[in-house]
Design a protein around this motif. Structure first.
Motif, short mmCIF file in Angstrom:
data_model
loop_
_atom_site.label_atom_id
_atom_site.label_comp_id
_atom_site.label_asym_id
_atom_site.label_seq_id
_atom_site.Cartn_x
_atom_site.Cartn_y
_atom_site.Cartn_z
N LEU A 322 -13.89 6.73 -11.76
CA LEU A 322 -13.96 5.38 -11.19
C LEU A 322 -12.56 4.79 -11.05
N LYS A 323 -11.71 5.05 -12.05
CA LYS A 323 -10.34 4.51 -11.99
C LYS A 323 -9.58 5.14 -10.83
N ARG A 324 -9.77 6.48 -10.67
CA ARG A 324 -9.10 7.20 -9.60
C ARG A 324 -9.51 6.61 -8.25
N LEU A 325 -10.81 6.37 -8.15
CA LEU A 325 -11.36 5.80 -6.92
C LEU A 325 -10.71 4.47 -6.59
N ASN A 326 -10.58 3.62 -7.60
CA ASN A 326 -9.98 2.31 -7.34
C ASN A 326 -8.51 2.43 -6.95
N ARG A 327 -7.82 3.43 -7.53
CA ARG A 327 -6.41 3.63 -7.13
C ARG A 327 -6.34 4.05 -5.67
N ILE A 328 -7.22 5.00 -5.29
CA ILE A 328 -7.22 5.48 -3.91
C ILE A 328 -7.50 4.33 -2.95
N LEU A 329 -8.51 3.49 -3.31
CA LEU A 329 -8.85 2.37 -2.44
C LEU A 329 -7.68 1.40 -2.32
N ALA A 330 -6.95 1.21 -3.43
CA ALA A 330 -5.81 0.30 -3.40
C ALA A 330 -4.72 0.85 -2.49
N VAL A 331 -4.49 2.16 -2.55
CA VAL A 331 -3.46 2.78 -1.70
C VAL A 331 -3.86 2.65 -0.23
N TRP A 332 -5.15 2.91 0.05
CA TRP A 332 -5.63 2.73 1.42
C TRP A 332 -5.37 1.31 1.91
N GLY A 333 -5.73 0.37 1.03
CA GLY A 333 -5.54 -1.03 1.38
C GLY A 333 -4.11 -1.29 1.78
N GLN A 334 -3.20 -0.73 1.02
CA GLN A 334 -1.77 -0.90 1.30
C GLN A 334 -1.42 -0.30 2.66
N CYS A 335 -1.96 0.92 2.94
CA CYS A 335 -1.69 1.59 4.22
C CYS A 335 -2.21 0.75 5.38
N LEU A 336 -3.41 0.19 5.18
CA LEU A 336 -4.00 -0.63 6.25
C LEU A 336 -3.09 -1.81 6.55
N TRP A 337 -2.52 -2.33 5.51
CA TRP A 337 -1.65 -3.50 5.63
C TRP A 337 -0.41 -3.15 6.42
N GLU A 338 0.14 -2.02 6.06
CA GLU A 338 1.39 -1.63 6.72
C GLU A 338 1.12 -1.13 8.13
N GLY A 339 -0.05 -0.49 8.32
CA GLY A 339 -0.37 0.09 9.62
C GLY A 339 -0.99 -0.93 10.53
#
Lengths: 339, 247
Positions: A322-339
């Motif tokens: 679950l923790k890994r999942l939340n990290r991945i989602l956070a990274v995606w969120g960051q990518c969406l922001w930058e992209g």
């Protein structure tokens, strides 16, 4: 965003992760029966994890959204659709104001979870937004949702806002827009398949006769219709203690399998009482409580014995996932922001 | 069957410390001593604890326990609780040698009760069953202090010890579908108060206007394990004034 309940379904309640810490006052810990799934769908909409969502049981509601919002649905498959088009599970979904989300009957699993970005905003009672049906507190007026009820969502987190804006850009004017990423549900099984539930020996295991001890960990049990958020009553081989047992009441746990004198086991779940006095043959591993919570009356399960350290290792593994999942989602969120 | 005394794991998220297998004042002193220690010095990872008649159950989060390398969390938690149990036993036994400390600990909470008539439909039965008058039942019920051994069954429901055997009465053959909140009842040699409305089979002898379950407060209950309770008879007009004052 507001959620207007057009049709309540069989049993739809507001649930978060419950109110631990008050059992010494007789207050049940409660909360989502499948907390791992609530956390997962919360993560998909950019929530922290413990926000309140809707727990939807067997036959689902119809909900109209007033205002645009971000939702995710997981757990049981109750065939959700908007405007006749299926809404995929375990995906972030942008819903437009006026869209009506309709659930049908459960085709797999028993409880679906609907997360909304910002969480369902009802007042906290004793530290939690969970509905405690027996004490009639929490959630919306301490009761299941009814036709005409209206719920509001809370403030969006920065992560939720990023996902929202990303999906808005992909919107083609339809009532809902689905995120291109999703999470597979590894727990999904065919409805007729027998489930395996891992359990440890209970505090009175040795008091049961040899036949009962053997039967419990080897023979199948069926979930009876007398099952609810307090506990699941099972039908199968009857269990008996060797002698008459007189017990002084003690605290019980979620997952405790207690056996009243008639011999049919009861698995205690989140809304259980805090204390009990029946002999206990087993204790379900915390990691497998969601397996039980997702079973419907008539489905079969078999208990498999595990050691305590094994059960704890499994729990840690799930938590790491679950923790890994939340990290991945956070990274995606960051990518969406930058992209 | 006798319950084992000691500290044992209950599955993967709780351990129980058991001091005996019966309802007993001295056993319960140890329960209270351990509860106090847990409050003052909770082991890392402990989430909450539930004192009962003869045991304390400690709920913990296995992910937050920090055991030494190679030791599973449950074993480490048992060890931490065992240390607190040893201290608790020492202090409880010390207290037993001091007679002036006998039963004087714990808060004393007075609970007003309007006995009989519509609030106590079974008062006559309890009296007849014990060959007493209703007034004698009220005197015996309100004439002594009770210990709250544990809270359970429902939010704020006290398991009280110390009722006179002279007013004991069997449960009703068929339970009532709805017992109003605040009802004071007798079942066997036990007395209790219903904090929330619900079905129940106790013989009802009166009702208190005081709320036992208070979800807006912390703690959310009037009573806590370890308290002492005294029932104070009040009249119907006092009861009505009380409920108006609360409103």
């Amino acid at each position: 965003m507001k959620l207007r309940i057009l049709r309540p379904g069989l049993l739809t309640t507001v649930q978060d992760l419950g109110r631990p810490g008050l059992q010494q006052y007789g207050v049940t810990a409660g909360g989502a029966l499948d907390p791992a799934e609530l956390r997962t769908v919360n993560g998909l909409v950019g929530n922290e994890g413990g926000e309140a969502g809707l727990e939807i049981t067997l036959v689902g509601p119809a909900i109209r959204f007033d205002g645009d919002g971000l939702i995710a649905i997981g757990g049981a498959d109750l065939q959700p659709e908007i405007g006749g088009e299926p809404v995929p599970l375990r995906r972030a979904v942008l819903v437009r104001s006026g869209a009506v989300l309709r659930f049908g009957r459960a085709v797999s699993g028993c409880r679906a979870y609907l997360a909304v970005a910002g969480g369902i905003d009802v007042p906290k009672v004793m530290g939690s937004r969970s509905t405690d049906l027996r004490a009639s507190v929490g959630g919306l007026e301490g009761r299941p949702l009814r036709e005409g009820d209206e719920l509001s969502s809370g403030r969006l987190s920065p992560q939720a806002a990023r996902i929202f804006r990303f999906l808005e850009k992909r919107d083609s004017g339809r009532p809902f827009t689905v995120a291109p990423w999703f999470l597979p549900d590894s727990r999904r099984r065919a409805p007729e398949a027998e489930r395996v539930v891992r359990a440890m020996r209970g505090r009175h295991f040795e008091e049961f006769d040899a036949e009962s001890r053997r039967a419990f960990f080897s023979r199948p049990y069926v979930v009876t219709p007398q099952s609810n958020r307090m506990g699941y009553r099972l039908d199968g081989p009857l269990l008996h203690t060797r002698r008459r047992v007189e017990l002084v009441s003690e605290a019980v746990c979620t997952g405790t399998v207690q056996v009243p004198p008639e011999g049919r086991p009861i698995v205690l779940l989140a809304d259980r009482q805090t204390t009990g006095g029946y002999p206990e043959i087993a204790q379900v591993a915390a990691v497998d409580l969601p397996v039980i919570a997702q079973m419907k009356p008539g489905e079969r399960l078999r208990f498999r014995e595990v050691a305590i350290d094994e059960a704890q290792a499994l729990l840690m593994e799930r938590e790491a996932g679950l923790k890994r999942l939340n990290r991945i989602l956070a990274v995606w969120g960051q990518c969406l922001w930058e992209g | 069957m006798s319950a084992r005394v000691g500290v044992f794991p209950l599955g993967d998220s709780a351990v129980i410390a058991r001091f005996g297998d019966r309802i007993d004042r001295d056993v319960h002193k140890k329960v209270r001593a351990l509860t106090r220690r847990l409050e003052q010095n909770p082991p890392p990872g402990a989430v909450e604890w539930v004192p009962a008649f003869a045991s304390v159950t400690v709920f913990y989060d296995p992910l937050l326990v920090r055991p030494p390398r190679g030791v599973p969390p449950y074993r480490h938690m048992c060890r931490l609780v065992e240390e607190l149990v040893e201290e608790a036993i020492r202090s409880a036994e010390g207290a037993m040698e001091r007679p002036e400390g006998e039963d004087a600990d714990g808060r004393l909470v007075e609970i007003p009760v309007c006995y009989g008539e519509e609030f106590g439909p079974d008062l006559e039965f309890v009296a007849r069953h014990n060959r007493l008058t209703p007034e004698q039942v009220i005197d015996l019920h309100s004439g002594r202090d009770y210990r709250v051994y544990m809270i359970g069954f429902a939010p704020g429901f006290p398991y009280l010890g110390g009722m006179s055997e002279r007013i004991a009465a069997p449960r009703k053959a068929s339970p009532r579908l709805l017992v109003p909140a605040g009802s004071v009842g007798i079942a066997g040699a036990q007395t209790g108060i219903y904090p929330i409305a619900g079905p129940g089979g106790w013989q009802l002898i009166g009702r208190t206007p005081v709320a036992l379950f208070r979800p807006a407060e912390h703690p959310p209950t009037l009573l806590r394990a370890g308290d002492r309770v005294r029932f104070v008879p009040i009249s119907r007009s006092q009861y009505d004034r009380w409920t108006e004052g609360e409103a």
